[in-house]
Design a protein around this motif. Structure first.
Motif, short mmCIF file in Angstrom:
data_model
loop_
_atom_site.label_atom_id
_atom_site.label_comp_id
_atom_site.label_asym_id
_atom_site.label_seq_id
_atom_site.Cartn_x
_atom_site.Cartn_y
_atom_site.Cartn_z
N VAL A 1 60.29 51.85 38.54
CA VAL A 1 61.69 51.71 38.11
C VAL A 1 61.85 50.62 37.07
CG1 VAL A 1 64.00 51.04 38.88
CG2 VAL A 1 62.66 52.67 40.23
N ILE A 2 61.28 49.45 37.33
CA ILE A 2 61.47 48.30 36.43
C ILE A 2 60.85 48.55 35.05
CG2 ILE A 2 60.80 45.89 36.03
CD1 ILE A 2 61.34 45.31 38.92
N LEU A 3 59.69 49.20 35.03
CA LEU A 3 59.00 49.42 33.76
C LEU A 3 59.51 50.66 33.02
CD1 LEU A 3 55.35 48.55 34.87
CD2 LEU A 3 56.95 47.11 33.61
N LEU B 1 62.61 42.48 43.98
CA LEU B 1 63.62 42.70 42.94
C LEU B 1 64.32 41.40 42.55
CD1 LEU B 1 65.13 46.08 44.20
CD2 LEU B 1 63.78 45.71 42.13
N ILE B 2 64.54 40.52 43.52
CA ILE B 2 65.15 39.21 43.22
C ILE B 2 64.21 38.42 42.31
CG2 ILE B 2 65.78 36.98 44.22
CD1 ILE B 2 66.90 38.53 46.64
N GLN B 3 62.91 38.43 42.63
CA GLN B 3 61.94 37.71 41.80
C GLN B 3 61.91 38.24 40.38
OE1 GLN B 3 58.12 37.92 43.76
NE2 GLN B 3 58.84 36.89 45.62
N MET C 1 60.10 46.57 55.27
CA MET C 1 59.84 47.07 53.91
C MET C 1 61.07 46.84 53.03
SD MET C 1 58.85 50.94 52.76
CE MET C 1 58.67 51.40 51.04
N LEU C 2 62.26 47.03 53.63
CA LEU C 2 63.50 46.85 52.88
C LEU C 2 63.65 45.40 52.40
CD1 LEU C 2 65.96 48.68 52.19
CD2 LEU C 2 67.12 47.67 54.15
N SER C 3 63.39 44.45 53.29
CA SER C 3 63.50 43.05 52.90
C SER C 3 62.45 42.68 51.85
CB SER C 3 63.38 42.13 54.12
OG SER C 3 62.16 42.35 54.79
N ASN C 4 61.28 43.31 51.93
CA ASN C 4 60.23 43.07 50.95
C ASN C 4 60.63 43.60 49.57
OD1 ASN C 4 57.56 42.08 50.37
ND2 ASN C 4 56.87 44.19 50.23
N LEU C 5 61.26 44.77 49.54
CA LEU C 5 61.75 45.33 48.27
C LEU C 5 62.79 44.41 47.64
CD1 LEU C 5 62.19 49.14 49.06
CD2 LEU C 5 60.42 48.09 47.67
N ILE C 6 63.71 43.94 48.46
CA ILE C 6 64.77 43.05 47.95
C ILE C 6 64.15 41.78 47.37
CG2 ILE C 6 66.71 41.59 48.66
CD1 ILE C 6 67.42 43.82 50.70
N SER C 7 63.15 41.23 48.08
CA SER C 7 62.49 40.02 47.62
C SER C 7 61.83 40.24 46.26
CB SER C 7 61.44 39.58 48.65
OG SER C 7 60.70 38.48 48.18
#
Length: 465
Positions: A355-357, A311-313, A303-309
Protein backbone atom coordinates in the motif's frame (compact mmCIF):
# COMPACT_ATOMS: atom_id res chain seq x y z
CA UNK A 1 -20.98 -35.76 29.12
CA UNK A 2 -18.91 -35.06 32.23
CA UNK A 3 -18.13 -31.60 33.54
CA UNK A 4 -16.34 -29.17 31.24
CA UNK A 5 -12.71 -28.48 32.13
CA UNK A 6 -11.27 -24.98 32.48
CA UNK A 7 -7.75 -23.97 31.45
CA UNK A 8 -6.84 -20.69 33.16
CA UNK A 9 -4.80 -18.40 30.88
CA UNK A 10 -4.06 -15.36 33.09
CA UNK A 11 -0.44 -16.42 33.62
CA UNK A 12 0.22 -16.59 29.85
CA UNK A 13 -2.27 -15.57 27.17
CA UNK A 14 -4.35 -13.34 29.45
CA UNK A 15 -1.51 -10.90 30.01
CA UNK A 16 0.11 -11.58 26.63
CA UNK A 17 -3.07 -10.42 24.89
CA UNK A 18 -3.64 -7.31 27.04
CA UNK A 19 -0.28 -6.07 28.34
CA UNK A 20 2.20 -7.56 25.86
CA UNK A 21 3.32 -10.28 28.33
CA UNK A 22 4.73 -7.85 30.89
CA UNK A 23 3.46 -9.48 34.10
CA UNK A 24 6.41 -10.45 36.27
CA UNK A 25 6.97 -13.69 38.14
CA UNK A 26 6.90 -11.74 41.42
CA UNK A 27 3.40 -10.52 40.59
CA UNK A 28 2.28 -14.12 40.04
CA UNK A 29 3.92 -15.82 43.03
CA UNK A 30 1.67 -14.78 45.95
CA UNK A 31 -1.54 -16.20 44.41
CA UNK A 32 -0.22 -19.46 42.94
CA UNK A 33 -1.04 -21.71 45.89
CA UNK A 34 -4.61 -20.36 45.92
CA UNK A 35 -4.90 -21.03 42.16
CA UNK A 36 -3.66 -24.56 42.78
CA UNK A 37 -6.68 -25.18 45.05
CA UNK A 38 -9.30 -24.29 42.43
CA UNK A 39 -9.42 -27.54 40.45
CA UNK A 40 -8.56 -26.14 37.05
CA UNK A 41 -7.94 -28.60 34.22
CA UNK A 42 -4.62 -26.77 33.77
CA UNK A 43 -2.82 -23.47 34.20
CA UNK A 44 -1.42 -22.07 30.97
CA UNK A 45 1.64 -20.23 32.23
CA UNK A 46 4.58 -20.60 29.82
CA UNK A 47 5.43 -20.52 26.14
CA UNK A 48 4.01 -18.16 23.54
CA UNK A 49 5.68 -14.77 24.03
CA UNK A 50 6.51 -15.28 27.73
CA UNK A 51 10.00 -16.59 26.98
CA UNK A 52 11.02 -13.66 24.77
CA UNK A 53 9.39 -11.03 27.01
CA UNK A 54 11.00 -12.41 30.19
CA UNK A 55 14.48 -12.09 28.73
CA UNK A 56 13.96 -8.94 26.65
CA UNK A 57 11.87 -6.72 28.90
CA UNK A 58 11.79 -8.15 32.43
CA UNK A 59 15.39 -9.30 32.96
CA UNK A 60 14.02 -12.65 34.09
CA UNK A 61 15.11 -16.17 33.33
CA UNK A 62 12.02 -17.89 31.85
CA UNK A 63 13.29 -21.27 33.08
CA UNK A 64 13.45 -19.93 36.61
CA UNK A 65 9.87 -18.68 36.27
CA UNK A 66 8.78 -22.18 35.32
CA UNK A 67 10.61 -23.70 38.29
CA UNK A 68 9.19 -21.14 40.76
CA UNK A 69 5.64 -21.76 39.57
CA UNK A 70 6.11 -25.53 39.63
CA UNK A 71 7.29 -25.37 43.28
CA UNK A 72 4.07 -23.61 44.29
CA UNK A 73 1.62 -25.49 42.07
CA UNK A 74 1.54 -29.07 43.35
CA UNK A 75 -1.78 -30.41 42.13
CA UNK A 76 -2.65 -28.63 38.87
CA UNK A 77 -1.17 -29.43 35.49
CA UNK A 78 1.06 -26.72 34.01
CA UNK A 79 0.59 -26.01 30.32
CA UNK A 80 2.61 -24.19 27.67
CA UNK A 81 2.20 -23.09 24.04
CA UNK A 82 4.84 -24.20 21.52
CA UNK A 83 5.12 -23.15 17.85
CA UNK A 84 6.14 -26.58 16.60
CA UNK A 85 9.51 -26.54 14.84
CA UNK A 86 9.70 -22.78 15.61
CA UNK A 87 9.60 -23.55 19.36
CA UNK A 88 9.16 -20.08 20.91
CA UNK A 89 11.04 -18.18 18.20
CA UNK A 90 10.12 -17.10 14.72
CA UNK A 91 12.05 -19.52 12.50
CA UNK A 92 12.61 -23.26 12.25
CA UNK A 93 15.24 -24.85 14.47
CA UNK A 94 17.17 -28.09 14.03
CA UNK A 95 15.72 -31.28 15.46
CA UNK A 96 18.38 -31.48 18.18
CA UNK A 97 17.28 -28.07 19.51
CA UNK A 98 13.58 -29.03 19.40
CA UNK A 99 14.17 -32.34 21.19
CA UNK A 100 16.32 -30.78 23.91
CA UNK A 101 13.91 -27.89 24.46
CA UNK A 102 10.91 -30.18 24.89
CA UNK A 103 12.90 -32.45 27.25
CA UNK A 104 14.00 -29.52 29.40
CA UNK A 105 10.49 -28.00 29.45
CA UNK A 106 9.02 -31.24 30.80
CA UNK A 107 11.97 -31.81 33.18
CA UNK A 108 11.47 -28.34 34.69
CA UNK A 109 7.76 -28.85 35.28
CA UNK A 110 5.56 -28.63 32.17
CA UNK A 111 2.82 -31.27 31.97
CA UNK A 112 0.89 -30.31 28.81
CA UNK A 113 2.48 -28.93 25.65
CA UNK A 114 0.09 -27.38 23.12
CA UNK A 115 1.88 -27.65 19.78
CA UNK A 116 0.78 -25.77 16.66
CA UNK A 117 2.13 -24.83 13.27
CA UNK A 118 1.26 -21.54 11.58
CA UNK A 119 0.50 -23.39 8.32
CA UNK A 120 -1.18 -26.44 9.89
CA UNK A 121 1.64 -28.48 8.32
CA UNK A 122 1.71 -31.54 10.58
CA UNK A 123 5.29 -32.28 9.52
CA UNK A 124 6.30 -29.22 11.53
CA UNK A 125 4.73 -30.45 14.79
CA UNK A 126 5.80 -34.08 14.60
CA UNK A 127 9.24 -33.81 16.26
CA UNK A 128 7.96 -31.79 19.23
CA UNK A 129 4.89 -34.02 19.63
CA UNK A 130 6.77 -37.31 19.52
CA UNK A 131 9.42 -36.00 21.95
CA UNK A 132 6.78 -34.71 24.39
CA UNK A 133 5.13 -38.14 24.51
CA UNK A 134 8.49 -39.91 24.84
CA UNK A 135 9.33 -37.69 27.84
CA UNK A 136 6.01 -38.46 29.54
CA UNK A 137 4.25 -35.20 28.74
CA UNK A 138 0.75 -34.69 27.37
CA UNK A 139 1.13 -33.71 23.69
CA UNK A 140 -1.78 -31.56 22.54
CA UNK A 141 -1.84 -30.81 18.81
CA UNK A 142 -3.47 -27.49 17.94
CA UNK A 143 -5.35 -26.55 14.77
CA UNK A 144 -4.77 -22.94 13.71
CA UNK A 145 -8.36 -21.99 12.89
CA UNK A 146 -9.05 -19.66 9.99
CA UNK A 147 -11.67 -19.04 7.31
CA UNK A 148 -11.03 -19.26 3.57
CA UNK A 149 -12.47 -20.99 0.49
CA UNK A 150 -10.35 -24.05 1.31
CA UNK A 151 -10.63 -24.15 5.11
CA UNK A 152 -13.92 -26.03 5.30
CA UNK A 153 -15.22 -28.69 7.71
CA UNK A 154 -13.71 -31.51 5.67
CA UNK A 155 -10.30 -29.81 5.87
CA UNK A 156 -10.49 -29.57 9.67
CA UNK A 157 -11.74 -33.14 10.12
CA UNK A 158 -8.88 -34.51 8.01
CA UNK A 159 -6.36 -32.32 9.84
CA UNK A 160 -7.59 -33.49 13.24
CA UNK A 161 -7.46 -37.11 12.13
CA UNK A 162 -3.87 -36.73 10.89
CA UNK A 163 -2.93 -35.20 14.26
CA UNK A 164 -4.59 -38.05 16.14
CA UNK A 165 -2.75 -40.58 13.96
CA UNK A 166 0.51 -38.79 14.74
CA UNK A 167 -0.11 -39.60 18.41
CA UNK A 168 -1.72 -36.43 19.78
CA UNK A 169 -3.17 -36.97 23.27
CA UNK A 170 -5.76 -34.26 22.63
CA UNK A 171 -6.68 -31.72 19.93
CA UNK A 172 -7.12 -27.98 20.44
CA UNK A 173 -8.98 -25.69 18.05
CA UNK A 174 -6.90 -22.53 18.33
CA UNK A 175 -9.02 -19.58 17.23
CA UNK A 176 -6.41 -16.83 17.54
CA UNK A 177 -8.51 -14.12 15.85
CA UNK A 178 -11.81 -14.82 17.65
CA UNK A 179 -13.64 -15.51 14.36
CA UNK A 180 -15.16 -18.92 15.16
CA UNK A 181 -18.92 -18.29 15.23
CA UNK A 182 -21.13 -20.01 17.83
CA UNK A 183 -23.20 -22.15 15.48
CA UNK A 184 -20.28 -23.22 13.34
CA UNK A 185 -18.42 -24.14 16.54
CA UNK A 186 -21.35 -26.42 17.40
CA UNK A 187 -21.29 -27.99 13.93
CA UNK A 188 -17.52 -28.46 13.78
CA UNK A 189 -17.10 -29.86 17.29
CA UNK A 190 -20.11 -32.18 16.90
CA UNK A 191 -18.54 -33.68 13.79
CA UNK A 192 -15.06 -33.83 15.35
CA UNK A 193 -16.47 -35.78 18.32
CA UNK A 194 -17.78 -38.37 15.87
CA UNK A 195 -14.56 -38.44 13.82
CA UNK A 196 -11.79 -38.61 16.46
CA UNK A 197 -11.47 -40.28 19.85
CA UNK A 198 -9.12 -37.95 21.75
CA UNK A 199 -10.42 -35.03 23.89
CA UNK A 200 -11.08 -31.66 22.23
CA UNK A 201 -10.19 -28.28 23.72
CA UNK A 202 -11.23 -24.85 22.41
CA UNK A 203 -9.21 -21.64 22.60
CA UNK A 204 -10.59 -18.31 21.38
CA UNK A 205 -10.40 -14.56 21.97
CA UNK A 206 -13.09 -11.94 22.69
CA UNK A 207 -11.85 -9.60 19.95
CA UNK A 208 -14.98 -9.97 17.81
CA UNK A 209 -17.42 -10.13 20.73
CA UNK A 210 -18.54 -13.73 20.09
CA UNK A 211 -16.26 -15.78 22.35
CA UNK A 212 -18.58 -16.53 25.31
CA UNK A 213 -21.42 -17.50 22.95
CA UNK A 214 -19.01 -19.69 20.99
CA UNK A 215 -17.96 -21.45 24.20
CA UNK A 216 -21.60 -22.03 25.16
CA UNK A 217 -22.37 -23.77 21.87
CA UNK A 218 -19.05 -25.63 21.90
CA UNK A 219 -19.80 -27.06 25.34
CA UNK A 220 -23.26 -28.11 24.18
CA UNK A 221 -21.56 -29.88 21.25
CA UNK A 222 -19.34 -31.84 23.64
CA UNK A 223 -16.05 -29.93 23.83
CA UNK A 224 -14.02 -31.23 26.78
CA UNK A 225 -12.05 -28.15 27.89
CA UNK A 226 -12.25 -24.37 27.26
CA UNK A 227 -9.67 -21.64 27.84
CA UNK A 228 -10.69 -18.70 30.05
CA UNK A 229 -8.94 -15.83 31.87
CA UNK A 230 -9.71 -14.59 35.39
CA UNK A 231 -11.81 -11.44 34.99
CA UNK A 232 -9.20 -8.65 35.52
CA UNK A 233 -7.27 -9.98 32.51
CA UNK A 234 -10.20 -11.14 30.38
CA UNK A 235 -12.27 -9.77 27.47
CA UNK A 236 -11.06 -7.53 24.66
CA UNK A 237 -8.23 -9.32 22.90
CA UNK A 238 -8.00 -11.85 25.75
CA UNK A 239 -10.27 -14.81 26.64
CA UNK A 240 -13.77 -14.77 28.21
CA UNK A 241 -13.88 -14.38 32.04
CA UNK A 242 -13.40 -17.58 34.02
CA UNK A 243 -15.98 -16.61 36.64
CA UNK A 244 -18.70 -15.88 34.06
CA UNK A 245 -18.29 -19.25 32.36
CA UNK A 246 -18.20 -21.09 35.70
CA UNK A 247 -21.46 -19.37 36.70
CA UNK A 248 -23.00 -20.11 33.29
CA UNK A 249 -22.56 -23.88 33.65
CA UNK A 250 -23.17 -24.11 37.40
CA UNK A 251 -26.01 -26.49 38.23
CA UNK A 252 -26.11 -27.97 34.73
CA UNK A 253 -24.71 -31.26 33.45
CA UNK A 254 -21.68 -29.24 32.28
CA UNK A 255 -20.93 -27.85 35.78
CA UNK A 256 -17.19 -27.11 36.02
CA UNK A 257 -17.08 -27.85 39.73
CA UNK A 258 -15.06 -24.66 40.33
CA UNK A 259 -15.87 -22.47 43.34
CA UNK A 260 -16.82 -18.85 42.55
CA UNK A 261 -15.73 -17.63 46.00
CA UNK A 262 -12.18 -18.92 45.47
CA UNK A 263 -12.13 -17.49 41.95
CA UNK A 264 -13.18 -14.12 43.36
CA UNK A 265 -10.23 -14.18 45.78
CA UNK A 266 -7.93 -14.86 42.82
CA UNK A 267 -9.50 -11.98 40.88
CA UNK A 268 -8.87 -9.69 43.87
CA UNK A 269 -5.16 -10.44 43.58
CA UNK A 270 -5.02 -9.48 39.90
CA UNK A 271 -7.17 -6.32 40.11
CA UNK A 272 -4.42 -4.01 41.46
CA UNK A 273 -1.96 -5.53 38.97
CA UNK A 274 -4.36 -4.63 36.17
CA UNK A 275 -4.67 -1.08 37.55
CA UNK A 276 -0.91 -0.73 37.61
CA UNK A 277 -0.67 -1.55 33.91
CA UNK A 278 -3.53 0.79 33.05
CA UNK A 279 -1.75 3.65 34.87
CA UNK A 280 1.60 3.02 33.20
CA UNK A 281 -0.06 2.87 29.78
CA UNK A 282 0.74 -0.77 29.10
CA UNK A 283 -2.94 -1.76 29.02
CA UNK A 284 -4.49 0.22 26.16
CA UNK A 285 -8.28 0.64 26.65
CA UNK A 286 -8.71 0.11 22.89
CA UNK A 287 -7.76 -3.53 23.42
CA UNK A 288 -10.82 -4.03 25.64
CA UNK A 289 -13.49 -3.23 23.06
CA UNK A 290 -15.01 -5.19 20.18
CA UNK A 291 -13.19 -4.77 16.86
CA UNK A 292 -15.39 -5.49 13.85
CA UNK A 293 -12.30 -5.46 11.62
CA UNK A 294 -11.55 -8.91 13.03
CA UNK A 295 -14.73 -10.26 11.47
CA UNK A 296 -14.26 -8.51 8.13
CA UNK A 297 -10.52 -8.95 7.57
CA UNK A 298 -9.67 -11.80 10.01
CA UNK A 299 -6.94 -9.67 11.55
CA UNK A 300 -6.12 -10.85 15.12
CA UNK A 301 -5.74 -8.20 17.83
CA UNK A 302 -1.95 -8.52 18.06
CA UNK A 303 -1.58 -8.23 14.30
CA UNK A 304 -3.84 -5.16 14.27
CA UNK A 305 -1.72 -3.31 16.83
CA UNK A 306 1.41 -4.27 14.88
CA UNK A 307 -0.05 -2.83 11.66
CA UNK A 308 -0.93 0.42 13.43
CA UNK A 309 2.59 0.64 14.85
CA UNK A 310 4.15 0.18 11.41
CA UNK A 311 1.88 2.81 9.85
CA UNK A 312 2.59 5.34 12.62
CA UNK A 313 6.34 4.85 12.09
CA UNK A 314 5.85 5.51 8.38
CA UNK A 315 3.59 8.51 9.02
CA UNK A 316 0.90 6.75 7.00
CA UNK A 317 -2.06 6.17 9.34
CA UNK A 318 -4.31 7.58 6.61
CA UNK A 319 -3.59 4.32 4.73
CA UNK A 320 -4.99 2.14 7.53
CA UNK A 321 -8.20 1.10 5.74
CA UNK A 322 -6.30 0.41 2.53
CA UNK A 323 -3.87 -1.84 4.40
CA UNK A 324 -6.72 -3.76 6.05
CA UNK A 325 -8.26 -4.38 2.62
CA UNK A 326 -4.89 -5.48 1.25
CA UNK A 327 -4.34 -8.12 3.97
CA UNK A 328 -6.89 -10.64 2.55
CA UNK A 329 -5.50 -10.06 -0.96
CA UNK A 330 -1.96 -10.88 0.14
CA UNK A 331 -3.26 -13.87 2.07
CA UNK A 332 -5.00 -15.21 -1.05
CA UNK A 333 -1.82 -14.66 -3.09
CA UNK A 334 0.16 -16.68 -0.54
CA UNK A 335 -2.15 -19.71 -0.45
CA UNK A 336 -4.43 -18.69 2.46
CA UNK A 337 -2.06 -19.08 5.43
CA UNK A 338 -3.75 -18.75 8.85
CA UNK A 339 -2.97 -15.37 10.38
CA UNK A 340 -1.03 -16.55 13.41
CA UNK A 341 2.61 -15.98 14.46
CA UNK A 342 4.76 -15.72 12.40
CA UNK A 343 2.49 -15.63 9.31
CA UNK A 344 0.35 -12.78 10.68
CA UNK A 345 3.38 -10.49 11.00
CA UNK A 346 4.69 -11.50 7.57
CA UNK A 347 1.39 -10.99 5.73
CA UNK A 348 0.78 -7.71 7.56
CA UNK A 349 4.22 -6.31 6.69
CA UNK A 350 3.77 -7.25 3.02
CA UNK A 351 0.36 -5.55 2.96
CA UNK A 352 1.90 -2.37 4.43
CA UNK A 353 4.67 -2.35 1.79
CA UNK A 354 2.18 -2.95 -1.03
CA UNK A 355 0.00 0.00 0.00
CA UNK A 356 2.66 2.53 1.03
CA UNK A 357 4.83 1.97 -2.05
CA UNK A 358 1.83 2.08 -4.38
CA UNK A 359 2.95 -1.09 -6.17
CA UNK A 360 2.27 -4.65 -5.09
CA UNK A 361 5.39 -6.70 -4.25
CA UNK A 362 7.78 -3.92 -5.17
CA UNK A 363 9.49 -4.58 -1.84
CA UNK A 364 9.38 -8.08 -0.38
CA UNK A 365 10.60 -9.07 3.12
CA UNK A 366 13.10 -11.93 3.23
CA UNK A 367 10.64 -13.92 5.36
CA UNK A 368 8.01 -13.81 2.62
CA UNK A 369 10.59 -15.03 0.10
CA UNK A 370 11.56 -17.85 2.46
CA UNK A 371 7.89 -18.79 2.89
CA UNK A 372 7.29 -18.94 -0.88
CA UNK A 373 10.42 -21.10 -1.23
CA UNK A 374 8.77 -23.54 1.19
CA UNK A 375 11.09 -22.88 4.12
CA UNK A 376 8.19 -22.52 6.58
CA UNK A 377 6.29 -25.55 5.32
CA UNK A 378 3.52 -26.37 2.89
CA UNK A 379 1.01 -23.67 1.92
CA UNK A 380 -2.67 -24.58 2.22
CA UNK A 381 -3.11 -24.18 -1.54
CA UNK A 382 -0.60 -23.91 -4.36
CA UNK A 383 0.76 -20.40 -4.79
CA UNK A 384 0.01 -19.19 -8.32
CA UNK A 385 2.95 -19.21 -10.72
CA UNK A 386 2.80 -15.48 -11.46
CA UNK A 387 2.92 -14.60 -7.74
CA UNK A 388 5.70 -17.10 -7.07
CA UNK A 389 7.80 -15.70 -9.93
CA UNK A 390 7.20 -12.14 -8.79
CA UNK A 391 8.45 -13.01 -5.30
CA UNK A 392 11.31 -15.50 -5.87
CA UNK A 393 11.82 -15.57 -9.65
CA UNK A 394 13.04 -18.96 -10.82
CA UNK A 395 14.36 -20.08 -7.42
CA UNK A 396 13.63 -23.67 -6.47
CA UNK A 397 10.76 -24.47 -4.11
CA UNK A 398 11.51 -27.19 -1.54
CA UNK A 399 9.00 -29.97 -0.93
CA UNK A 400 10.58 -31.69 2.07
CA UNK A 401 10.02 -30.95 5.75
CA UNK A 402 12.00 -27.68 6.18
CA UNK A 403 13.88 -28.89 9.27
CA UNK A 404 15.35 -31.77 7.24
CA UNK A 405 17.65 -29.18 5.69
CA UNK A 406 18.93 -27.80 9.04
CA UNK A 407 22.08 -29.33 10.50
CA UNK A 408 22.38 -29.95 14.27
CA UNK A 409 22.85 -26.64 16.09
CA UNK A 410 23.41 -27.38 19.79
CA UNK A 411 27.21 -27.93 19.78
CA UNK A 412 27.83 -24.58 18.04
CA UNK A 413 25.45 -22.74 20.35
CA UNK A 414 26.93 -24.33 23.48
CA UNK A 415 30.37 -23.17 22.42
CA UNK A 416 29.07 -19.68 21.73
CA UNK A 417 27.51 -19.29 25.16
CA UNK A 418 30.14 -21.15 27.24
CA UNK A 419 31.42 -18.07 29.10
CA UNK A 420 27.89 -17.34 30.42
CA UNK A 421 26.74 -20.92 30.98
CA UNK A 422 25.22 -21.46 34.44
CA UNK A 423 22.70 -24.14 33.47
CA UNK A 424 22.11 -26.31 30.42
CA UNK A 425 18.90 -24.39 29.74
CA UNK A 426 21.01 -21.31 28.91
CA UNK A 427 22.06 -23.02 25.68
CA UNK A 428 18.39 -23.23 24.64
CA UNK A 429 17.70 -19.61 25.60
CA UNK A 430 20.58 -18.55 23.38
CA UNK A 431 19.40 -20.83 20.56
CA UNK A 432 16.06 -19.02 20.45
CA UNK A 433 17.11 -15.43 21.14
CA UNK A 434 20.91 -15.06 20.80
CA UNK A 435 21.37 -11.30 21.25
CA UNK A 436 18.59 -10.91 23.79
CA UNK A 437 19.79 -13.84 25.90
CA UNK A 438 23.38 -12.59 25.87
CA UNK A 439 22.24 -9.24 27.25
CA UNK A 440 20.32 -11.08 29.95
CA UNK A 441 23.33 -13.28 30.79
CA UNK A 442 25.47 -10.14 31.26
CA UNK A 443 22.76 -8.63 33.49
CA UNK A 444 22.58 -11.88 35.50
CA UNK A 445 26.32 -11.89 36.09
CA UNK A 446 26.18 -8.29 37.31
CA UNK A 447 23.30 -9.12 39.67
CA UNK A 448 24.70 -12.42 40.88
CA UNK A 449 25.18 -11.36 44.46
CA UNK A 450 22.16 -9.06 44.74
CA UNK A 451 18.87 -10.27 46.21
CA UNK A 452 16.32 -8.42 44.10
CA UNK A 453 13.34 -10.77 43.96
CA UNK A 454 10.17 -10.27 45.93
CA UNK A 455 9.66 -14.03 46.00
CA UNK A 456 11.95 -16.14 48.16
CA UNK A 457 11.61 -19.89 48.52
CA UNK A 458 11.40 -20.93 52.17
CA UNK A 459 9.87 -24.37 52.62
CA UNK A 460 8.43 -23.87 49.14
CA UNK A 461 6.15 -21.06 50.32
CA UNK A 462 6.06 -17.45 49.16
CA UNK A 463 7.17 -14.70 51.50
CA UNK A 464 7.61 -11.01 50.67
CA UNK A 465 11.13 -9.66 51.17
Amino acid sequence: MSKVGITETVLRDGHQSLIATRMTTDEMCPILEKMDQVGYHSLEMWGGATFDASLRFLNEDPWERLRKIRKRVKNTKLQMLLRGQNLLGYKHYADDVVEEFVKKAIYNGIDIIRIFDALNDVRNIEKALVTAKKEGGHAQAAISYTISPVHDTKYYLNLAKSMEELGADSICIKDMAGILTPYYAYELISKLKEFILVPIQLHTHCTSGMASMTYLKAVEAGVDVIDTAISPFSLGTSQPPTESLVATFKGTKYDTGLDLKTLNEIADHFKPIREKYIKNGQLNPKLLGVDVNTLIYQVPGGMLSNLISQLIQQGAMDKFEDVLKEVPRVREDLGYPPLVTPMSQMVGTQAVFNVILGERYKMIPKEIKAYVRGEYGRATTKIKDDIRKKIIGEEEVINCRPADLIKPQLPTIRNRVKEYLEQEEDVLSDALFPQVSEEYFKYRQAQKYNLDSECVDIDQKTYPV
